[in-house]
Design a protein around this motif. Sequence first.
Motif, PDB file in Angstrom:
ATOM      1  N   ALA A  43       0.849  -1.197   0.000  1.00 38.79           N
ATOM      2  CA  ALA A  43       0.000   0.000   0.000  1.00 38.79           C
ATOM      3  C   ALA A  43       0.886   1.249   0.000  1.00 38.79           C
ATOM      4  N   GLU A  44       0.506   2.249  -0.805  1.00 39.66           N
ATOM      5  CA  GLU A  44       1.348   3.421  -0.992  1.00 39.66           C
ATOM      6  C   GLU A  44       0.584   4.722  -0.760  1.00 39.66           C
ATOM      7  N   PHE A  45       1.342   5.809  -0.608  1.00 38.85           N
ATOM      8  CA  PHE A  45       0.810   7.163  -0.652  1.00 38.85           C
ATOM      9  C   PHE A  45       1.003   7.662  -2.080  1.00 38.85           C
ATOM     10  N   LEU A  46      -0.067   8.084  -2.735  1.00 40.21           N
ATOM     11  CA  LEU A  46       0.012   8.460  -4.145  1.00 40.21           C
ATOM     12  C   LEU A  46      -0.172   9.953  -4.353  1.00 40.21           C
ATOM     13  N   PHE A  47       0.523  10.461  -5.363  1.00 40.95           N
ATOM     14  CA  PHE A  47       0.336  11.828  -5.837  1.00 40.95           C
ATOM     15  C   PHE A  47      -0.139  11.768  -7.284  1.00 40.95           C
ATOM     16  N   ILE A  62       9.373  12.662   0.925  1.00 39.36           N
ATOM     17  CA  ILE A  62       8.126  12.647   1.690  1.00 39.36           C
ATOM     18  C   ILE A  62       7.947  11.388   2.525  1.00 39.36           C
ATOM     19  N   HIS A  63       8.114  10.236   1.911  1.00 41.44           N
ATOM     20  CA  HIS A  63       7.897   8.974   2.638  1.00 41.44           C
ATOM     21  C   HIS A  63       8.414   7.830   1.780  1.00 41.44           C
ATOM     22  N   ASP A  64       8.916   6.781   2.416  1.00 41.54           N
ATOM     23  CA  ASP A  64       9.449   5.666   1.630  1.00 41.54           C
ATOM     24  C   ASP A  64       8.355   4.860   0.938  1.00 41.54           C
ATOM     25  N   LYS A  65       7.091   5.116   1.294  1.00 42.34           N
ATOM     26  CA  LYS A  65       5.973   4.457   0.618  1.00 42.34           C
ATOM     27  C   LYS A  65       5.240   5.402  -0.332  1.00 42.34           C
ATOM     28  N   ALA A  66       5.819   6.558  -0.607  1.00 45.49           N
ATOM     29  CA  ALA A  66       5.179   7.531  -1.501  1.00 45.49           C
ATOM     30  C   ALA A  66       5.556   7.252  -2.949  1.00 45.49           C
ATOM     31  N   TYR A  67       4.633   7.555  -3.869  1.00 45.57           N
ATOM     32  CA  TYR A  67       4.899   7.388  -5.301  1.00 45.57           C
ATOM     33  C   TYR A  67       4.168   8.479  -6.079  1.00 45.57           C
ATOM     34  N   ASN A  68       4.853   9.038  -7.079  1.00 40.19           N
ATOM     35  CA  ASN A  68       4.321  10.133  -7.894  1.00 40.19           C
ATOM     36  C   ASN A  68       3.750   9.569  -9.199  1.00 40.19           C
ATOM     37  N   LEU A  69       2.420   9.630  -9.355  1.00 38.15           N
ATOM     38  CA  LEU A  69       1.754   9.139 -10.565  1.00 38.15           C
ATOM     39  C   LEU A  69       1.211  10.284 -11.425  1.00 38.15           C
ATOM     40  N   GLY A 189       8.765   8.086  -9.996  1.00 43.68           N
ATOM     41  CA  GLY A 189       7.828   8.871 -10.779  1.00 43.68           C
ATOM     42  C   GLY A 189       8.158  10.343 -10.880  1.00 43.68           C
ATOM     43  N   TYR A 190       9.023  10.858 -10.052  1.00 44.02           N
ATOM     44  CA  TYR A 190       9.389  12.278 -10.071  1.00 44.02           C
ATOM     45  C   TYR A 190      10.252  12.604 -11.276  1.00 44.02           C
ATOM     46  N   TRP A 191      10.012  13.779 -11.886  1.00 42.08           N
ATOM     47  CA  TRP A 191      10.768  14.260 -13.044  1.00 42.08           C
ATOM     48  C   TRP A 191      11.648  15.414 -12.593  1.00 42.08           C
ATOM     49  N   GLN A 302       9.016  19.088   1.132  1.00 40.83           N
ATOM     50  CA  GLN A 302       9.174  19.186   2.586  1.00 40.83           C
ATOM     51  C   GLN A 302       7.906  19.733   3.234  1.00 40.83           C
ATOM     52  N   GLU A 303       7.262  20.678   2.559  1.00 40.39           N
ATOM     53  CA  GLU A 303       6.017  21.232   3.082  1.00 40.39           C
ATOM     54  C   GLU A 303       4.900  20.182   3.087  1.00 40.39           C
ATOM     55  N   MET A 304       4.826  19.385   2.024  1.00 38.93           N
ATOM     56  CA  MET A 304       3.833  18.309   1.982  1.00 38.93           C
ATOM     57  C   MET A 304       4.121  17.256   3.054  1.00 38.93           C
ATOM     58  N   LYS A 305       5.377  16.976   3.265  1.00 34.37           N
ATOM     59  CA  LYS A 305       5.764  16.013   4.299  1.00 34.37           C
ATOM     60  C   LYS A 305       5.324  16.505   5.669  1.00 34.37           C
ATOM     61  N   SER A 306       5.577  17.768   5.947  1.00 31.82           N
ATOM     62  CA  SER A 306       5.212  18.339   7.241  1.00 31.82           C
ATOM     63  C   SER A 306       3.698  18.390   7.421  1.00 31.82           C
ATOM     64  N   LYS A 307       2.978  18.714   6.344  1.00 34.11           N
ATOM     65  CA  LYS A 307       1.534  18.893   6.429  1.00 34.11           C
ATOM     66  C   LYS A 307       0.780  17.576   6.519  1.00 34.11           C
TER      67      LYS A 307
END
Length: 315
Positions: A43-47, A62-69, A189-191, A302-307
């Motif tokens: 299970a992941e955190f998705l963008f 942000i997180h080791d389970k995050a993924y940018n889609l 997924g990050y560019w 970093q702001e998204m991570k904090s929020k």
Amino acid sequence: MILIYLCLITAVAWFSPEYTYMDEEYPYWLQQKHYIFANADKAEFLFLGDSRAKMGIIPRIIHDKAYNLALGGATPLEMYYTLKIYLEHHPKPLKIIIAFAPIHYTQMECWEKRTLYFHYLPEEFAYEAQKQIFLSNGIGKKQQIKDWVEYYQYHYYLPTKYMSTILGTCMMNGKRNIEIYNQCVYNKGYWENPKKWDGEGLNNGAKARVFLLSNCCDFYIRKLLRLCAKNEIPTYIEQMPENKTNFDALKTSGYLDMYEKYIKSLSGIKCIHVNPYIPVYDDKFFADASHLNIAGAEKFSQEMKSKYFKTMLNM
């Protein structure tokens, strides 16, 4: 002779690896297509979003389970089908953050030139989406016929759509596109965009005077949000930063007020939370008038991570 030549080009388009002749956008779409169709059990955190999110959100920060889609030029249409396919092969996400530039609620610039051109969607979904575009936008029968002709030229890789690309690249883009593909895998997924902006010029959104909502984009963002709610996924609509020049132009024209009002209208669905307010960053954080550079992406991430993720660091 001409017919033989056209048949040869069509054969090249059919049987040669697409990455050998497609432009540098293609490997991002291909890598993502492979990723969402790959069966997984984590299970992941998705963008989800467009190129601003693609270049502005760094999952590893942000997180080791995050993924940018997110995808360059994408609208809610592409992101709805991206998530729909993803859910067929992955556990439901732990959390989803959606971020589109305002302009991608008003126009569908990449439907033909990327989504169809790159064959991102399975035929079933592409066909369904094309019919919905006609329905949502009130396209007449005569224009529908023209658009179906366009649709099938992409579907069958006809020379009218692929010849200039094949001839222009001489099938020499493979090495570069493989490198981009591998970098995208590594960056989840990050560019990366290392450019520095000179601060000149407005982006396309800021040039607009009125926020003219696309009926089709509205249909698909609401469909995307309902899909998230149906699966009980905590979902947040966020805003990517603007520089002060573009923000002031949006504010002065009244565009920003109309946009904020629209984003607020998307709240009220179970599990859905919205932030309609666009942050303003200094020019040094931008690669161009629309996209964050690496420094800007690091700041925003970093702001998204904090929020959203500071209480989840040990998950």
